[in-house]
Design a protein around this motif. Structure first.
Motif, short mmCIF file in Angstrom:
data_model
loop_
_atom_site.label_atom_id
_atom_site.label_comp_id
_atom_site.label_asym_id
_atom_site.label_seq_id
_atom_site.Cartn_x
_atom_site.Cartn_y
_atom_site.Cartn_z
N GLY A 9 46.82 -0.48 4.31
CA GLY A 9 46.83 0.77 3.56
C GLY A 9 48.05 1.61 3.87
O GLY A 9 48.97 1.18 4.56
N GLU A 10 48.06 2.83 3.36
CA GLU A 10 49.20 3.73 3.54
C GLU A 10 49.04 4.55 4.80
O GLU A 10 47.95 5.01 5.13
CB GLU A 10 49.34 4.65 2.34
N LEU A 11 50.13 4.72 5.52
CA LEU A 11 50.16 5.53 6.74
C LEU A 11 51.28 6.55 6.61
O LEU A 11 52.44 6.18 6.45
CB LEU A 11 50.39 4.65 7.97
N ARG A 12 50.93 7.82 6.64
CA ARG A 12 51.94 8.88 6.51
C ARG A 12 52.36 9.33 7.91
O ARG A 12 51.53 9.72 8.73
CB ARG A 12 51.39 10.06 5.72
N VAL A 13 53.66 9.26 8.16
CA VAL A 13 54.23 9.58 9.47
C VAL A 13 55.21 10.73 9.32
O VAL A 13 56.11 10.68 8.47
CB VAL A 13 54.95 8.36 10.08
N ALA A 37 52.18 12.01 13.95
CA ALA A 37 53.36 12.84 14.16
C ALA A 37 54.13 12.29 15.35
O ALA A 37 53.54 12.00 16.40
CB ALA A 37 52.96 14.30 14.41
N ILE A 38 55.44 12.13 15.19
CA ILE A 38 56.32 11.73 16.30
C ILE A 38 57.23 12.92 16.54
O ILE A 38 58.07 13.25 15.72
CB ILE A 38 57.12 10.46 15.96
N ARG A 39 57.04 13.56 17.68
CA ARG A 39 57.67 14.86 17.91
C ARG A 39 58.37 14.92 19.26
O ARG A 39 57.90 14.36 20.25
CB ARG A 39 56.61 15.96 17.87
N LEU A 84 53.82 10.73 20.65
CA LEU A 84 53.21 10.04 19.52
C LEU A 84 51.80 10.61 19.36
O LEU A 84 50.95 10.44 20.25
CB LEU A 84 53.14 8.53 19.78
N LEU A 85 51.53 11.26 18.23
CA LEU A 85 50.32 12.07 18.10
C LEU A 85 49.54 11.71 16.83
O LEU A 85 50.12 11.33 15.82
CB LEU A 85 50.69 13.55 18.06
N THR A 86 48.23 11.91 16.90
CA THR A 86 47.37 11.77 15.73
C THR A 86 46.17 12.68 15.91
O THR A 86 45.98 13.32 16.95
CB THR A 86 46.93 10.31 15.53
#
Length: 326
Positions: A98-102, A148-150, A269-271
């Motif tokens: 599926g789709e993964l929004r980063v 989110a990669i922050r 690396l966050l979710t």
């Protein structure tokens, strides 16, 4: 007056919420993807069917009445309930597909993440990446993004994840201007011409250092992106602090001082907690963590150019199966 229960529909709540947030019909129309006249007509029909005014029209914009405030509050709760349900559905996916929004920023994408994303797409072809560049935090609770990669030292408390590395910064100058950079003191450097990050990034530790330690008349150039700052130093406009993993890959730049621990920031690396068990989120987080670990010494400023291959060197690591840690 009609029975309100029969007069109201789900879209009516969305309409009121959009007008309230936009403080007018034009902004609401843009949010809803319709034209201004449609919003005007629907609001008029809704108020007529309810026999109540939902907004007071002022020159400064549309202001909610008491009835409108109640309707907006309910719309906000409904919106959050739908978002929570969507997250739980996404978290129950059984296979990485599926789709993964980063979401991340341009600096990390260009100089670190694009090669990693390319290898991930090649290895996990059932997952489609939708990358959103944004320096501000997107709302993972409403699934503006899944991951989110922050670069931050203070990740949001409502997210879970891992600190993959520490991003080191040092002061750099153009190599042609500093044939023998060893032995330079901070006093020597403060007498040079400097470039700095723009005011919109003023909260960063490196920005505060330049603002507090470098005389303002020595700062001849400001730019609101790290990429632009790197280009400015390489062009010889002045010296300035740069992330080591970017500057060390450029032969035209040279370190003028060792990496300063006071400049460093975490790479996270966050979710959202509801998504941490999603197969595609777990697979992506584990893959990126493994890839970042391979170049961690360079990110942390410990490796010279000769010590390890460029960040875009091809590798094919095995997929990890463990979940993201909180």
């Amino acid at each position: 007056m009609m029975d309100p229960a029969k007069a109201l529909a789900w879209d009516d709540f969305r309409l009121v919420k959009s007008i309230a947030e936009a403080r007018g019909l034009t902004g609401a129309a843009e949010r809803l993807g319709v034209n201004h006249s449609t919003v005007f007509r629907r609001l008029g029909q809704l108020e007529e069917s309810l026999g109540l005014k939902l907004f007071e029209r002022h020159r400064t914009g549309y202001q909610l009445t008491a009835a409108g405030e109640e309707m907006q509050a309910l719309a906000s709760r409904m919106d959050e309930d739908v978002a929570t349900f969507a997250r739980k559905l996404a978290g129950q996916a059984l296979s990485p597909a599926g789709e993964l929004r980063v979401t991340t920023n341009d600096t990390l994408l260009v100089h670190l993440l694009t090669p990693i994303f390319a290898r991930f797409c090649a290895q996990c072809s059932e997952i489609r990446l939708d990358v959103v560049l944004a320096n501000q935090a997107l709302n993972l609770s409403k699934r503006d993004a899944d991951v989110a990669i922050r670069a931050t030292d203070n990740p949001p408390e409502n997210l879970v994840g891992r600190r993959a590395a520490t991003i080191a910064w040092a002061i750099y100058g153009r190599a042609a201007d500093f044939p023998q950079p060893e032995g330079l003191s901070l006093t020597d450097l403060l007498d040079r011409t400097w470039v700095a990050l723009g005011d919109n990034l003023g909260v960063l530790k490196v920005a505060r250092f330049v603002r507090e330690r470098v005389p303002s008349e020595r700062i001849v150039y400001k730019v609101n992106t790290v990429l632009g700052l790197t280009e400015a130093v390489e062009a010889g406009i002045g010296i300035g602090p740069l992330p080591c993993f970017i500057a060390d890959d450029r032969p035209g730049l040279v370190r003028l001082a060792p990496p300063n621990p006071e400049f460093s920031t975490g790479l996270w690396l966050l979710t959202h907690p509801d998504l941490r068990q999603s197969a595609r989120v777990r697979a992506f987080l584990d893959f990126v963590a493994i890839e970042v670990a391979k170049v961690r010494r360079r990110i942390e400023g410990e490796a010279g150019r000769e010590d390890q291959p460029p960040m875009n060197a091809p590798t094919n690591p095995p997929m990890a199966a463990s979940s993201a840690r909180s």
